[in-house]
Scaffold this motif. Sequence first.
Motif, PDB file in Angstrom:
ATOM      1  N   VAL A  35       0.866  -1.180   0.000  1.00 40.27           N
ATOM      2  CA  VAL A  35       0.000   0.000   0.000  1.00 40.27           C
ATOM      3  C   VAL A  35       0.901   1.227   0.000  1.00 40.27           C
ATOM      4  N   ARG A  46      -2.921   0.640  -3.886  1.00 35.37           N
ATOM      5  CA  ARG A  46      -2.630  -0.733  -3.479  1.00 35.37           C
ATOM      6  C   ARG A  46      -2.283  -1.530  -4.725  1.00 35.37           C
ATOM      7  N   ASP A  63      -2.387  -3.394 -10.363  1.00 37.49           N
ATOM      8  CA  ASP A  63      -3.490  -3.883  -9.554  1.00 37.49           C
ATOM      9  C   ASP A  63      -4.658  -4.198 -10.476  1.00 37.49           C
ATOM     10  N   ALA A  81       0.259  -4.648   2.840  1.00 38.51           N
ATOM     11  CA  ALA A  81      -1.194  -4.668   2.645  1.00 38.51           C
ATOM     12  C   ALA A  81      -1.878  -5.439   3.746  1.00 38.51           C
TER      13      ALA A  81
END
Length: 81
Positions: A35, A46, A63, A81
């Motif tokens: 993150v 993220r 992502d 994360a």
Amino acid sequence: MAKSNIPKRPTRDEFELEELGNQLVEAKEDKDVRVLTVWGEAEKVRGRITVLDSRTRLVHVEDNCSIRKIPFLDIMRVSYA
């Protein structure tokens, strides 16, 4: 002339930038989801770090099959994360 109301990016010393760079390299090598706190954006980014482009100073974050290119100096923090 009127002053600009846009806040400036916080300045960081070379040690902070080096530590951030080390965290990004580690995240790329581990291929883990991280993150990123990005300056000027309300939401955190993220994803997996796929490319660290030293020429353009962009960090490529993937992502859900989409890739975002974030300027290195805009990244404030890297966390798990």
